[in-house]
Design a protein around this motif. Structure first.
Motif, PDB file in Angstrom:
ATOM      1  N   ARG A  62      -6.586   8.445  -2.045  1.00 30.51           N
ATOM      2  CA  ARG A  62      -5.260   9.030  -1.836  1.00 30.51           C
ATOM      3  C   ARG A  62      -4.231   7.743  -1.456  1.00 30.51           C
ATOM      4  O   ARG A  62      -3.002   8.072  -1.044  1.00 30.51           O
ATOM      5  CB  ARG A  62      -4.926  10.096  -1.233  1.00 30.51           C
ATOM      6  CG  ARG A  62      -5.577  11.307  -1.805  1.00 30.51           C
ATOM      7  CD  ARG A  62      -4.799  11.570  -3.007  1.00 30.51           C
ATOM      8  NE  ARG A  62      -3.465  12.302  -2.667  1.00 30.51           N
ATOM      9  CZ  ARG A  62      -2.706  12.302  -3.612  1.00 30.51           C
ATOM     10  NH1 ARG A  62      -2.857  12.088  -4.630  1.00 30.51           N
ATOM     11  NH2 ARG A  62      -1.346  12.663  -3.234  1.00 30.51           N
ATOM     12  N   GLN A  63      -4.577   6.531  -1.468  1.00 34.08           N
ATOM     13  CA  GLN A  63      -3.698   5.362  -1.324  1.00 34.08           C
ATOM     14  C   GLN A  63      -3.791   4.635  -2.592  1.00 34.08           C
ATOM     15  O   GLN A  63      -4.809   4.179  -3.092  1.00 34.08           O
ATOM     16  CB  GLN A  63      -4.134   4.621  -0.254  1.00 34.08           C
ATOM     17  CG  GLN A  63      -3.509   5.347   0.932  1.00 34.08           C
ATOM     18  CD  GLN A  63      -3.725   4.444   2.242  1.00 34.08           C
ATOM     19  OE1 GLN A  63      -4.651   3.826   2.430  1.00 34.08           O
ATOM     20  NE2 GLN A  63      -2.641   4.865   3.130  1.00 34.08           N
ATOM     21  N   THR A  64      -2.787   3.791  -2.783  1.00 31.08           N
ATOM     22  CA  THR A  64      -2.665   2.898  -3.979  1.00 31.08           C
ATOM     23  C   THR A  64      -2.268   1.536  -3.566  1.00 31.08           C
ATOM     24  O   THR A  64      -1.249   1.355  -2.849  1.00 31.08           O
ATOM     25  CB  THR A  64      -1.471   3.260  -4.922  1.00 31.08           C
ATOM     26  OG1 THR A  64      -1.875   4.569  -5.621  1.00 31.08           O
ATOM     27  CG2 THR A  64      -1.758   2.438  -6.157  1.00 31.08           C
ATOM     28  N   ASN A  65      -3.157   0.685  -3.609  1.00 27.84           N
ATOM     29  CA  ASN A  65      -3.009  -0.889  -3.134  1.00 27.84           C
ATOM     30  C   ASN A  65      -2.749  -1.536  -4.532  1.00 27.84           C
ATOM     31  O   ASN A  65      -3.421  -1.725  -5.345  1.00 27.84           O
ATOM     32  CB  ASN A  65      -4.157  -1.530  -2.710  1.00 27.84           C
ATOM     33  CG  ASN A  65      -4.773  -0.665  -1.527  1.00 27.84           C
ATOM     34  OD1 ASN A  65      -4.123  -0.529  -0.384  1.00 27.84           O
ATOM     35  ND2 ASN A  65      -6.239  -0.175  -1.519  1.00 27.84           N
ATOM     36  N   ASP A 100       1.287   5.594  -0.413  1.00 28.61           N
ATOM     37  CA  ASP A 100       0.462   6.658  -0.179  1.00 28.61           C
ATOM     38  C   ASP A 100       0.614   7.442  -1.389  1.00 28.61           C
ATOM     39  O   ASP A 100       1.661   7.496  -1.832  1.00 28.61           O
ATOM     40  CB  ASP A 100       1.316   7.499   0.986  1.00 28.61           C
ATOM     41  CG  ASP A 100       0.784   7.257   2.440  1.00 28.61           C
ATOM     42  OD1 ASP A 100      -0.293   6.837   2.618  1.00 28.61           O
ATOM     43  OD2 ASP A 100       1.561   7.324   3.609  1.00 28.61           O
ATOM     44  N   THR A 112       0.940  -1.143  -0.076  1.00 29.70           N
ATOM     45  CA  THR A 112      -0.115   0.043   0.062  1.00 29.70           C
ATOM     46  C   THR A 112       0.693   1.130   0.069  1.00 29.70           C
ATOM     47  O   THR A 112       1.917   1.523   0.738  1.00 29.70           O
ATOM     48  CB  THR A 112      -0.949   0.094   0.992  1.00 29.70           C
ATOM     49  OG1 THR A 112      -1.761  -1.182   1.130  1.00 29.70           O
ATOM     50  CG2 THR A 112      -1.824   1.189   1.091  1.00 29.70           C
ATOM     51  N   THR A 147       2.316  13.236   0.441  1.00 27.15           N
ATOM     52  CA  THR A 147       1.453  12.813   1.470  1.00 27.15           C
ATOM     53  C   THR A 147       1.374  13.539   2.819  1.00 27.15           C
ATOM     54  O   THR A 147       0.320  13.097   3.678  1.00 27.15           O
ATOM     55  CB  THR A 147       1.839  11.349   1.639  1.00 27.15           C
ATOM     56  OG1 THR A 147       2.919  11.356   2.330  1.00 27.15           O
ATOM     57  CG2 THR A 147       2.096  10.534   0.365  1.00 27.15           C
TER      58      THR A 147
END
Length: 379
Positions: A90-93, A63, A61, A177
């Motif tokens: 605003r998070q990328t998994n 930011d 995950t 972030t």
């Protein structure tokens, strides 16, 4: 060939199904994150693996928003069924699947591949951990959570770059972030478990080399958290943030607006940049732009602190010859005196015999340098 493809598919399906029995102890295994020379690309390596690996599922995950992120396996033979990317709030998994009919690794340490964020920037905050599933040749294995480290860049003295970072030159960071200074205050301090030590943020542990510095700058009102409960120690610090911190130290004096085309009235850094420009602490790029949102490099930070010390009437005549640093010749001409002074003053000690002047300064390092500046230079 068809048999190999079928086996690879079975491996992939085993990973997607979550594998079988519990994973082996992963107390030593770690994911190493290393920023490449090209912004936006990160090398991912596994260290201290105690088995032959035929399948990997890695979950990270990050930011920031990176919807175009792609993964390229290091192995030329590897079958990579998918790299899924899910961006939320605003998070990328990211989930990476990597399998092969032969062992992916020939030793305990091996390269997984390159993560391309799809943008010419780097991640500000290094993930604390990753979830990984490893499968052996019999498709047995399981999931474990392992730490993420920054290619051996952790600086125990607080002057180097762990990651961010970049979090030194490695690993990289760039999407902002962190909350802008002054926008968000942390929650009240929490009691440290078992030690009686007050811990301000969930991502600053009692044993971290920067814990004292983080507490110092927070209580002095110099730096806030990036959320209600986090400090983001491995996130980089922007040029606007650094000037804002120094402006706070001076009780936020007023000044005429600076003549920088990219510093708009109303921005949180507008008054600080105006004051720093009028005081000769900053000069900007070519006199017309300041680039307030750019991550600050270590030599830029040294230069600003050098001029700030002069502004405060500090004797800055003492210099270090920098002969102990292998990359001393890479310091920009404008920053040589500043870096030499910062080393002599004990603000900067380097990383493994290197200054890495173009590396970005993360928040943990900035906090430590500011504490040293206040306690040892401005005393």
């Amino acid at each position: 060939m068809r048999k190999q493809n079928v086996l690879a598919l079975l491996l992939a399906l085993a990973l997607l199904a979550g594998a079988g029995p519990a994973a082996r102890a992963a107390s030593r295994m770690e994911l190493v994150w290393e920023n490449s020379n090209q912004a936006g690309k990160i090398y991912l390596d596994l260290r201290a693996v105690d088995q032959s690996v035929y399948g990997v599922q890695l979950e990270l995950t990050l930011d920031g928003s990176y919807p175009d992120c792609v993964f390229t396996p290091d192995s030329q033979r590897a079958y990579s069924p998918d790299c899924t990317v899910d961006v939320r709030q605003r998070q990328t998994n990211i989930v990476i699947y990597l399998t092969d009919t032969e062992s992916l690794n020939s030793r305990a340490d091996f390269a997984l591949g390159t993560l391309d964020l799809g943008v010419r920037e780097t991640v500000r905050t290094l993930p604390d951990s990753a979830r990984i599933t490893l499968l052996d040749q019999k498709l047995t294995g399981g999931a474990a959570r392992i730490p993420v480290t920054a290619a051996g860049r952790t600086d125990q003295t607080g002057s180097g770059n762990p990651g961010g970072g970049q979090t030194g030159s490695k690993p990289g960071t760039s999407q902002d972030t962190g909350t802008r200074p002054g926008n968000t205050d942390p929650l009240p301090p929490d009691e440290g478990q078992g030690s009686g030590t007050l811990l301000l943020f969930s991502d600053v542990r009692e044993q971290d080399w920067f814990r004292e510095a983080v507490q110092y700058v927070y209580h002095k009102g110099m730096m806030n958290g990036t959320s209600e409960s986090t400090f983001a120690p491995y996130a980089t610090t922007t040029r606007g943030m650094i000037v804002t911190i120094l402006h706070r130290l001076e009780d936020s004096p007023a000044a005429a607006p600076a003549a920088f085309a990219d510093v708009a009235a109303g921005e949180y850094y507008a008054a600080p940049v105006a004051w720093a420009s009028a005081s000769g602490i900053v000069t900007g790029y070519s006199g017309s732009v300041f680039k307030p949102n750019d991550p600050i490099t270590r030599e830029q930070l040294a230069a600003i602190l050098y001029r700030y010390a002069q502004y405060k009437g500090v004797d800055v005549s003492r210099k270090n010859d920098l002969l102990q640093f292998d990359d001393r010749a890479s310091v920009s001409a404008y920053a040589v005196d500043a870096v030499s002074w910062a080393v002599d003053a004990g603000l900067v000690t380097g990383i493994d015999g290197r200054l890495e002047p173009a590396g970005y300064a993360n928040r943990a390092q900035v906090a430590t340098i500011l504490m040293r500046l206040c306690e040892n230079v401005m005393k």
